[in-house]
Write an enzyme that holds these catalytic residues in place. Sequence first.
Site, PDB file in Angstrom:
ATOM      1  N   HIS A   1      -3.328  -1.686  16.628  1.00  0.00           N
ATOM      2  CA  HIS A   1      -3.204  -0.257  16.286  1.00  0.00           C
ATOM      3  C   HIS A   1      -3.981   0.625  17.259  1.00  0.00           C
ATOM      4  CE1 HIS A   1      -1.274  -0.777  12.261  1.00  0.00           C
ATOM      5  NE2 HIS A   1      -1.872  -1.946  12.326  1.00  0.00           N
TER       6      HIS A   1
ATOM      7  N   ASN B   1       0.916   0.773   6.157  1.00  0.00           N
ATOM      8  CA  ASN B   1       1.925   0.736   7.221  1.00  0.00           C
ATOM      9  C   ASN B   1       3.187   1.443   6.749  1.00  0.00           C
ATOM     10  OD1 ASN B   1       0.472  -0.721   9.114  1.00  0.00           O
ATOM     11  ND2 ASN B   1       1.383  -2.687   8.610  1.00  0.00           N
TER      12      ASN B   1
END
Length: 715
Positions: free
Chosen positions: A96, A169
Amino acid sequence: MTTTLAGGLHKAQEAVRNASSGSKKAVDLERDISDIHTKLPLTSDHGVRIPNTDQWLRVIGEDKNHSIGPTLLEDQLAREKIHRFDHERIPERVVHARGTGAFGNFRLFQSCEDVTHAGILTDTSRNTPVFVRFSTVQGSRGSADTVRDVRGFAVKFYTDEGIWDLVGNNIPVFFIQDAIKFPDMVHSLKPEPHNEVPQAQTAHNNFWDFAFLHEEATHMFMWIMSDRAVPRSFRMMQGFGVNTFVLVNKQGKRHFVKFHWIPKLGVHSLVWDEALKLGGQDPDFHRKDLMEAIDNKAYPKWEFAIQLIPEEKEHDFEFDILDSTKIWPEDLVPLRVIGELELNRNVDEFFTETEQVAFCTSHVVPGIDFSDDPLLIGRNFSYFDTQISRLGINWEELPINRPVCPVLNHNRDGQMRHRITQGTVNYWPNRFDAAPPAGPNEGAFDTLQAKVAGVKKRAVGEKFREHISQAQLFWNSMSAHEKLHIIKAFSFELDHCDDPTVYQRLAGTRLPEIDLHLAQKVAEAVGAPIPTQPLKQNHGKRAPHLSQDEFATAKPTIESRKIAIIIGDGYDRVAFMGMKAAVLAAGAVPVIIGLKRSPIYAEGDARGVIADHQYDGQRSTMFDATFVPGGSHVKTLIKNGQIRHWIAESFGHLKAIGATGEAVQLVETALRDVEGLKVAGAHESQHVEWYGVVTAGQQKAESFSEGVKIVKDAK
Ligand code: HDE
């Protein structure tokens, strides 16, 4: 024109800051904010004023040539500047790394006191400040936004009882069931170790090798191959907490819970060709989209919903409700919409806010607790740990991370400690009763007593071993064009694998367990033996809200979409002005694309208009729709291959195209060779003709006003 990133940002930020100055977090951050736009003199980091930051102290010859002599290491000001620069980078997030963030607020509409005593989920009068960071997973910090990937959706709630980090997510399931597999999984999807290729994508041998060898990844990779992995915008994607958490009410009753974010703008995606091109043409596409929308006050909003299962029903399902590779189908466990998130302020500085923000799944507030979801427990260890290597042990003191409620304890010291705690003791118990543990009715996070029994071993429960059923459920729930996109995505990905073992067994052995047609199509495309039998019976079931078509907004909207209006000298000013006004009135953003950025003159008009961009600096991929007014400029436009390509490419990407007068001929010429096209009634209609904003998910381009319709089959 609306504020864009190119100009006026600072003023816009200031305005929004003033507007949101009521937020506890905005007030909290004020004390650390300084403004570079003052005329105060430059200083060193130790506060001494500096007369020159352009020349290193050196010896200059005294002859008339002023020849350069030695540069002097004694220049402490130059040294400080270089030292600071040398240490600017911190380790990027191990996953990420690429992301962007914004501030906002969370409001609760419906108290959930029946299931939790958490203040943020029971007090409907609160307006809780939040910071949200969206991200891709695989790529490094400088990678492109539009790659095929999961998107992170991490929310930091600054609640009155402390920080709650909901680190989710845009896909509701995960690749693996056990956190111990995370390093293997991440190694397999990151660039390969021998050559550090490819960047930010799963289209390589190692990922698909891992995916095949871990049957538990099957459900997740179906989502990754779907349109969900190429969102049009962060503002148009769902968010999911993924893991199973627990809510606890005042009576001590427990419910298992899953958290959902549902975008008000609907769920929309790019088409793959668009995503690929944008990767090069505008790698910052998503972060700019979010920042511009907020600057333009088109504040993105999401509904917040929960799914609940009472503790005693834990074992009532075919799947294990603690297994992160499974969804809780909404027909079995309905959503309860309880609140709303709005993002309404961009950061002042990317590094100190978006880069230094640090989320921890272990950060929950009283009333919210953890389940035994094995992935979650591993995450609870990993996030805190990774922040230490990224930011140091005192990372929770950084302005963006610190809570808005009091923090008081006996933790001390460590590198870069900021807080200064007065007093003579730093331990508990102490003779002053200083900073005592909270009493029974003082709102503490208290773990409920629970009986635990079992055999200590490295294993999982029986239901954790079934991996195909929900992959089938997902596939069955897709619409025809979504299925086509999945087939094409697999074909693209496996084409990038050059080891036959990898693509042959994935296409020939794993996919036939999900659906024979899918497997056959992919096998044919990538050169694997074509399977003739399904390897598992498909149960034929579907579930609601897996297809993103089901998130179409009740009324189609073009709010916040970017509409290109192409003009050259001799354009029809009436049509141009009419469309510009209509676009603005619909809450969308008109962007004038000229053949040049010097003044462009309409027919019989001497005033001239300055385009926002010249056509060669932009591409059709950067816009949601294109409009061309009629006029004599069409004679020039029609001869321009790039303009014709712009129109044909927009059409190929299922975008709306509008034209009036002579420009209808431009559209027809550009689209002449596009297979399957029918332009209905183009010649009859000389008023503004508009084809409606469409998304990749739709089979037809639907017009939102009367006029010409372009109808085509799904790609
Ligand atoms: Fe993460 N994950 N993760 N993850 N994750 C990180 O923490 C990890 C997982 C997610 O914008 C890291 O601060 C493990 C699931 C987001 O700053 C790291 C496991 C989900 C972000 C980490 C998972 C996520 C991260 C890297 C398996 C969806 C970005 C940097 C057990 C619910 C947060 C960091 C941001 C970041 C570990 C699985 C979402 C290394 C061990 C499941 C959105 O700690």
